[in-house]
Scaffold this active site. Structure first.
Site, PDB file in Angstrom:
ATOM      1  N   ARG A 260       0.867  -1.189   0.000  1.00  0.00           N
ATOM      2  CA  ARG A 260       0.000   0.000   0.000  1.00  0.00           C
ATOM      3  C   ARG A 260       0.898   1.231   0.000  1.00  0.00           C
ATOM      4  O   ARG A 260       1.450   1.593   1.025  1.00  0.00           O
ATOM      5  CB  ARG A 260      -0.872  -0.054   1.271  1.00  0.00           C
ATOM      6  CG  ARG A 260      -2.058   0.865   1.292  1.00  0.00           C
ATOM      7  CD  ARG A 260      -2.560   1.044   2.724  1.00  0.00           C
ATOM      8  NE  ARG A 260      -1.643   1.888   3.460  1.00  0.00           N
ATOM      9  CZ  ARG A 260      -1.451   1.827   4.782  1.00  0.00           C
ATOM     10  NH1 ARG A 260      -2.105   0.967   5.521  1.00  0.00           N
ATOM     11  NH2 ARG A 260      -0.605   2.648   5.374  1.00  0.00           N
ATOM     12  N   HIS A 264      -3.433   4.550   4.753  1.00  0.00           N
ATOM     13  CA  HIS A 264      -4.562   3.621   4.879  1.00  0.00           C
ATOM     14  C   HIS A 264      -5.828   4.267   4.296  1.00  0.00           C
ATOM     15  O   HIS A 264      -6.514   3.687   3.460  1.00  0.00           O
ATOM     16  CB  HIS A 264      -4.767   3.236   6.341  1.00  0.00           C
ATOM     17  CG  HIS A 264      -6.036   2.497   6.584  1.00  0.00           C
ATOM     18  ND1 HIS A 264      -6.231   1.221   6.113  1.00  0.00           N
ATOM     19  CD2 HIS A 264      -7.169   2.856   7.216  1.00  0.00           C
ATOM     20  CE1 HIS A 264      -7.446   0.824   6.454  1.00  0.00           C
ATOM     21  NE2 HIS A 264      -8.034   1.800   7.121  1.00  0.00           N
ATOM     22  N   TYR A 273       4.359   5.428  11.381  1.00  0.00           N
ATOM     23  CA  TYR A 273       4.630   4.031  11.723  1.00  0.00           C
ATOM     24  C   TYR A 273       5.430   3.241  10.685  1.00  0.00           C
ATOM     25  O   TYR A 273       5.723   2.084  10.895  1.00  0.00           O
ATOM     26  CB  TYR A 273       3.312   3.284  12.026  1.00  0.00           C
ATOM     27  CG  TYR A 273       2.274   3.335  10.906  1.00  0.00           C
ATOM     28  CD1 TYR A 273       2.346   2.452   9.830  1.00  0.00           C
ATOM     29  CD2 TYR A 273       1.234   4.251  10.931  1.00  0.00           C
ATOM     30  CE1 TYR A 273       1.420   2.487   8.802  1.00  0.00           C
ATOM     31  CE2 TYR A 273       0.284   4.300   9.905  1.00  0.00           C
ATOM     32  CZ  TYR A 273       0.384   3.417   8.854  1.00  0.00           C
ATOM     33  OH  TYR A 273      -0.536   3.468   7.835  1.00  0.00           O
TER      34      TYR A 273
HETATM   35  C1  LIG Z   1     -14.731  -5.670  12.142  1.00  0.00           C
HETATM   36  C2  LIG Z   1     -13.884  -4.449  11.997  1.00  0.00           C
HETATM   37  N1  LIG Z   1     -12.878  -4.224  12.878  1.00  0.00           N
HETATM   38  C3  LIG Z   1     -12.098  -3.122  12.749  1.00  0.00           C
HETATM   39  C4  LIG Z   1     -12.343  -2.212  11.752  1.00  0.00           C
HETATM   40  C5  LIG Z   1     -11.440  -0.983  11.609  1.00  0.00           C
HETATM   41  N2  LIG Z   1     -10.565  -1.146  10.438  1.00  0.00           N
HETATM   42  C6  LIG Z   1     -10.826  -0.544   9.265  1.00  0.00           C
HETATM   43  S1  LIG Z   1      -9.683  -0.912   8.088  1.00  0.00           S
HETATM   44  C7  LIG Z   1      -8.821  -1.907   9.143  1.00  0.00           C
HETATM   45  C8  LIG Z   1      -7.556  -2.605   8.679  1.00  0.00           C
HETATM   46  C9  LIG Z   1      -7.796  -3.601   7.584  1.00  0.00           C
HETATM   47  O1  LIG Z   1      -6.566  -4.066   7.083  1.00  0.00           O
HETATM   48  P1  LIG Z   1      -6.497  -5.051   5.853  1.00  0.00           P
HETATM   49  O2  LIG Z   1      -7.475  -6.146   6.007  1.00  0.00           O
HETATM   50  O3  LIG Z   1      -5.076  -5.418   5.695  1.00  0.00           O
HETATM   51  O4  LIG Z   1      -7.003  -4.161   4.613  1.00  0.00           O
HETATM   52  P2  LIG Z   1      -6.329  -2.863   3.961  1.00  0.00           P
HETATM   53  O5  LIG Z   1      -6.996  -1.671   4.612  1.00  0.00           O
HETATM   54  O6  LIG Z   1      -4.866  -2.917   4.216  1.00  0.00           O
HETATM   55  O7  LIG Z   1      -6.668  -2.899   2.506  1.00  0.00           O
HETATM   56  C10 LIG Z   1      -9.418  -1.916  10.399  1.00  0.00           C
HETATM   57  C11 LIG Z   1      -8.887  -2.657  11.559  1.00  0.00           C
HETATM   58  C12 LIG Z   1     -13.418  -2.469  10.876  1.00  0.00           C
HETATM   59  N3  LIG Z   1     -13.703  -1.649   9.841  1.00  0.00           N
HETATM   60  N4  LIG Z   1     -14.160  -3.599  11.003  1.00  0.00           N
END
Ligand SMILES: Cc1ncc(C[n+]2csc(CCOP(=O)(O)OP(=O)(O)O)c2C)c(N)n1
Ligand SMILES: [Mg+2]
Length: 366
Positions: A260, A264, A273
């Site tokens: 990425r 985020h 970080y």
């Molecule tokens: C059930 C849930 N827990 C926490 C969140 C908060 N949250 C949003 S994005 C994220 C990280 C997701 O990381 P990843 O699966 O690697 O996807 P990326 O954003 O890197 O594409 C989190 C913890 C959420 N949206 N839903």
């Protein structure tokens, strides 16, 4: 932590744009197909950059950038057949593009001007899911329905379903439960993990001791790691796996190893970080530059082709900017309209409260 070896990674195009061969996976495309992939990649990046700029100018509430993940999304999206069905996260703007979703529909959602924006059944592309990993359960449920239809119709094959999720999502119960169900019932689904190495500020090594694709073996189905910045490799592996699941071979998992390059979301500051040097390393593996080099090397495209795609990107960007800024603000009441199919007293009570709340501001700015 075992981060995997280079030989575990399926690659057909090196970062320098050199075409290499793999013993199991290959693509055989017409010249025009290679050019079309470049066009997709470039336009998708432009949509993303434009949306990030619009958020910075206050036109969107939020944007989740896909910068660096264009090849993983275009390659897998272009591997799908028209009647296959995709279940995205909130970052699959490149898959949305190849499924024919108007990027303005994505912007409308991130602007708060729509609650979804497209008809999932028209595009065979479900609405975005913010609840991490949840779409994998939706995908498996849908794929079981597709499987029942196949059995009932005595058909030899069914459409395939593809479930997108992230490295962070791989730790969620929903994802693991969907793996178990899919494996136990030989469900026609490809689990497509974009391992961009971060779950907001949480690094991959806090999610897994082993390369993510190897998790599939523990559930009883094949998994492969592909260079997620190589559109040809992603296309080849996804095509093969979609074909397998259509024929009833049971689920498959793909780990697209990528990065990425952006934050985020526009609410995040990755300099807090991660190291700038990591980003520099990944810039050298840019998914678009390698296709550009390949097209030059193979003399598949000339300067007028690249100029033409740039001009097309510019026109698209203008359409997005103008279209976004001129979207009418929705009636605030609208969010209460579709909670239930029929009118519901509690929802009506909440609607009335919300109207009173909004009315309390009237005249206060005079
Ligand atoms: C059930 C849930 N827990 C926490 C969140 C908060 N949250 C949003 S994005 C994220 C990280 C997701 O990381 P990843 O699966 O690697 O996807 P990326 O954003 O890197 O594409 C989190 C913890 C959420 N949206 N839903
Ligand atoms: Mg991630």
């Amino acid at each position: 932590m075992d981060t995997g070896t280079a030989s575990e990674l399926v690659q057909l195009l090196t970062p320098e744009g050199e075409r290499v061969h793999h013993p199991e996976y290959d693509v055989d495309l017409a010249d025009q197909d290679y050019r079309d992939l470049y066009r997709d990649l470039l336009l998708v990046r432009r949509i993303d950059l434009e949306a990030t700029a619009l958020q910075r100018q206050g036109e969107l509430g939020l944007w989740a950038s896909l910068l660096g993940q264009e090849a993983a999304q275009v390659g897998s999206g272009r591997a799908m057949a028209a009647d296959d069905f995709a279940f995205p996260t909130y970052r699959e703007h490149g898959v949305a593009w190849v499924r024919g979703v108007d990027p303005l529909d994505l912007l409308a959602m991130f602007r708060g001007a729509s609650n979804g924006g497209w008809d999932p059944h028209e595009k065979n592309f479900a609405l975005y899911t913010i609840v991490i990993g949840n779409q994998c359960l939706h995908a498996v449920g849908y794929a079981m329905g597709v499987q029942f239809d196949r059995i009932r119709n005595h058909a030899e094959r069914s459409p395939a379903v593809i479930a997108y999720f992230g490295d962070g999502a791989s730790s969620q119960g929903d994802v693991n439960e969907s793996f178990i169900f899919a494996a136990s019932f030989d469900v026609p689904v490809v689990f497509f993990c974009q391992n961009n190495q971060w779950a907001i500020s949480e690094p991959l090594e806090k999610q897994s001791k082993i390369p993510l694709y190897r998790r599939a073996a523990g559930f009883g189905f094949p998994g492969v790691r592909v260079d997620g910045n190589d559109v040809l490799a992603v296309l080849a592996v996804t095509k093969r796996f979609l074909a397998d699941v259509r024929e009833g071979a049971g689920p498959r998992m793909i780990e697209a190893f990528t990065y990425r390059m952006g934050a985020h979301t526009t609410s995040d500051d990755p300099t807090r970080y991660r190291l700038a040097s990591d980003l520099e390393q990944w810039r050298l593996k840019d998914p678009i530059e390698r296709v550009r080099s390949f097209l030059w090397r193979q003399q598949l495209a000339d300067q007028s082709f690249f100029d033409g795609v740039d001009a097309e990107a510019e026109t698209l960007a203008v359409r997005l900017r103008d279209g976004c800024r001129s979207m009418p603000d929705p009636d605030p009441d609208r969010m209460f309209d579709r909670v239930y199919r029929e009118p519901h007293p509690l929802v009506e009570e909440e609607r009335a409260q919300f109207r009173d709340y909004l009315a309390s501001f009237e005249g206060s700015h005079a």
